[in-house]
Design a protein around this motif. Structure first.
Motif, PDB file in Angstrom:
ATOM      1  N   ALA A   1       0.868  -1.179   0.000  1.00  0.00           N
ATOM      2  CA  ALA A   1       0.000   0.000   0.000  1.00  0.00           C
ATOM      3  C   ALA A   1       0.903   1.227   0.000  1.00  0.00           C
TER       4      ALA A   1
ATOM      5  N   TYR B   1       1.804   5.385  -0.963  1.00  0.00           N
ATOM      6  CA  TYR B   1       1.257   6.717  -1.201  1.00  0.00           C
ATOM      7  C   TYR B   1       2.293   7.544  -1.942  1.00  0.00           C
TER       8      TYR B   1
ATOM      9  N   THR C   1       3.079  11.550  -3.260  1.00  0.00           N
ATOM     10  CA  THR C   1       2.746  12.968  -3.165  1.00  0.00           C
ATOM     11  C   THR C   1       3.502  13.710  -4.253  1.00  0.00           C
TER      12      THR C   1
ATOM     13  N   VAL D   1      -2.451  -1.167  -3.664  1.00  0.00           N
ATOM     14  CA  VAL D   1      -3.205   0.081  -3.501  1.00  0.00           C
ATOM     15  C   VAL D   1      -2.237   1.258  -3.570  1.00  0.00           C
TER      16      VAL D   1
ATOM     17  N   ASP E   1      -2.271   5.522  -3.184  1.00  0.00           N
ATOM     18  CA  ASP E   1      -2.938   6.785  -2.907  1.00  0.00           C
ATOM     19  C   ASP E   1      -2.083   7.892  -3.513  1.00  0.00           C
TER      20      ASP E   1
ATOM     21  N   ILE F   1      -1.638  11.936  -4.150  1.00  0.00           N
ATOM     22  CA  ILE F   1      -2.025  13.272  -3.686  1.00  0.00           C
ATOM     23  C   ILE F   1      -1.254  14.274  -4.528  1.00  0.00           C
TER      24      ILE F   1
ATOM     25  N   GLN G   1      -4.395  21.285  -2.089  1.00  0.00           N
ATOM     26  CA  GLN G   1      -4.509  19.918  -2.597  1.00  0.00           C
ATOM     27  C   GLN G   1      -5.514  19.899  -3.741  1.00  0.00           C
TER      28      GLN G   1
ATOM     29  N   SER H   1      -6.796  13.898  -4.654  1.00  0.00           N
ATOM     30  CA  SER H   1      -6.488  12.834  -3.710  1.00  0.00           C
ATOM     31  C   SER H   1      -7.304  11.632  -4.161  1.00  0.00           C
ATOM     32  N   LYS H   2      -6.628  10.671  -4.767  1.00  0.00           N
ATOM     33  CA  LYS H   2      -7.339   9.553  -5.377  1.00  0.00           C
ATOM     34  C   LYS H   2      -6.636   8.240  -5.038  1.00  0.00           C
ATOM     35  N   THR H   3      -7.417   7.192  -4.865  1.00  0.00           N
ATOM     36  CA  THR H   3      -6.892   5.864  -4.589  1.00  0.00           C
ATOM     37  C   THR H   3      -7.059   4.996  -5.824  1.00  0.00           C
ATOM     38  N   TYR H   4      -5.977   4.329  -6.217  1.00  0.00           N
ATOM     39  CA  TYR H   4      -5.987   3.428  -7.368  1.00  0.00           C
ATOM     40  C   TYR H   4      -5.765   2.004  -6.871  1.00  0.00           C
ATOM     41  N   ARG H   5      -6.492   1.058  -7.445  1.00  0.00           N
ATOM     42  CA  ARG H   5      -6.264  -0.363  -7.192  1.00  0.00           C
ATOM     43  C   ARG H   5      -5.861  -0.975  -8.527  1.00  0.00           C
TER      44      ARG H   5
END
Length: 118
Positions: free
Chosen positions: A49, A51, A53, A82, A84, A86, A93, A96-100
């Protein structure tokens, strides 16, 4: 007597050493590279997982850099499960999106105590 004991200890060490290497055969060192060629990018988390930025001066540049970071991860043979993302324009900002992502992923194996690919 010393030679027999030394031979026994060395033999046990070889057997245990070979078994330890066989158990660690499926282990990998995860190396996600979402920021390759992307300015103002930083990432963290763990390989399962992640993230990312991305910072830029304008909204358009921040969104373009965020898309480039996601494209880098989509191209990879092994991906985080996963992500995230940003995107920031200055201090604001803008996404802010989450991709799978589908495909092969890194996963931590508690039995082997290392990262494996599934």
């Amino acid at each position: 007597m010393r030679r027999i004991t030394l031979a026994f200890v060395v033999g046990c060490g070889l057997v245990l050493g070979v078994q330890g290497q066989a158990a660690a055969a499926g282990c990998v060192t995860p190396n996600p590279r979402p920021c390759t060629g992307v300015k103002g990018c930083s990432f963290g988390g763990d390989p399962e997982a992640l993230y990312v930025t991305v910072k830029a001066a304008s909204k358009k540049a921040a969104l373009a850099r965020a898309d480039k970071a996601v494209a880098n991860l989509r191209k990879a043979k092994v991906k985080p499960r996963v992500i995230d993302v940003i995107a920031r324009a200055g201090k604001k900002q803008v996404r802010s999106k989450t991709y799978r992502l589908p495909g092969r992923h890194w996963q931590f194996s508690y039995g082997k105590n290392c990262w494996i690919v599934r």
